[in-house]
Scaffold this active site. Sequence first.
Site, mmCIF file in Angstrom:
data_model
loop_
_atom_site.group_PDB
_atom_site.id
_atom_site.type_symbol
_atom_site.label_atom_id
_atom_site.label_comp_id
_atom_site.label_asym_id
_atom_site.label_seq_id
_atom_site.Cartn_x
_atom_site.Cartn_y
_atom_site.Cartn_z
ATOM 1 N NE ARG A 165 -3.568 -2.525 0.148
ATOM 2 C CZ ARG A 165 -3.199 -3.712 -0.356
ATOM 3 N NH1 ARG A 165 -2.070 -3.823 -1.024
ATOM 4 N NH2 ARG A 165 -3.964 -4.773 -0.220
ATOM 5 C CB SER A 233 -9.491 -1.910 3.695
ATOM 6 O OG SER A 233 -10.086 -3.084 3.190
ATOM 7 C CD GLU A 329 -5.720 0.007 2.240
ATOM 8 O OE1 GLU A 329 -6.203 -0.099 1.095
ATOM 9 O OE2 GLU A 329 -5.653 -0.949 3.040
#
Length: 347
Positions: A165, A233, A329
């Site tokens: 990520r 998420s 995230e």
Amino acid sequence: MSCQPLADFDLQPYNSFGLAARARWGCEITELDGLQRLLSEPKWRELPRLVIGGGSNLLLSCDFAGLVLLNRLKGIEVTETADAWYLQVAAGEDWPALVAWSLQQGMPGLENLALIPGCAGAAPVQNIGAYGVELAQVCEHVDAFNLLTGQLERLPAEACRFGYRESRFKGDWQHSHIITGIGLRLNKHWQPHCQYGPLAALSQPSAQDIYERICQLRQAKLPDPAVLGNAGSFFKNPTVPQALAAALKAEYPNMPLYPADNGAAKLAAGWLIEQAGLKGYRLGRAAVHQEQALVLVNLGGATAEELLQLARHVRQTVHARFGLWLEHEVRIMGAMGEWKEALSCAD
């Protein structure tokens, strides 16, 4: 075609949390020439900038004091060799639609990344990934407008420093490069990636089988932002040393555990949050989703501060239970740009 920014620009329609926020200036970018002309003017180039595609990975903590660019660049071109298909995709193309289209054209390779919300231009920023596959595995290059030189550049994937990520577009290129397109390579010698979680039950699956199963899984657990505001998420799955993973596994035998790079192990953040007793937990009009604890949702009328307070509470509760700090995230935006310490500052 010129692009003339509008003052006091409403951002609520352009973030999937559905949070009320405004920008000092905002405009749509539909052509590269328009982007180059706009940012050749010091008035616009020197303002703080925020590029929004689908707005699916943002938490707007307040009004934005600079210029918002809505990336609406469109177009897909395909070339091929004996071994691979090469897709040149404009940054404003919808990612879920791209995955579905590539399979319809008989070009497998993106199926594990089905239904990840957002536009193609956001995919390299986060190095999007799901079910054992990351963008980095299929990305050949990223095209970007370099604000320092005023030129378009083609950046090879290895220069982007893709990680979990992560990429340089979240680091040293965050303020200097605007992504305009991506180049993908899909191998004609396709092999399924179905070792991850529920995909392991599939026997000799086709790419379409994997795609349909992932769509079923995501639609069953993840709320539709059009119905319930969310950014997917919210937290990353934590990566920990093997020794710590083994100690936690001994204490919690049912804990999901996955291999990670450099001999480390990856834990499931959603499982940690659920075990901490937070599934369905509410704070004002913000909540941990009742089906997928990794997702924070706007129940309707939530404020940015309620979502931030909820995220901090989740981090603190998981830390108290497992000794781990979760990292967000979702990109949290302040008045002048990304606010990377938005959660840790309250710990």
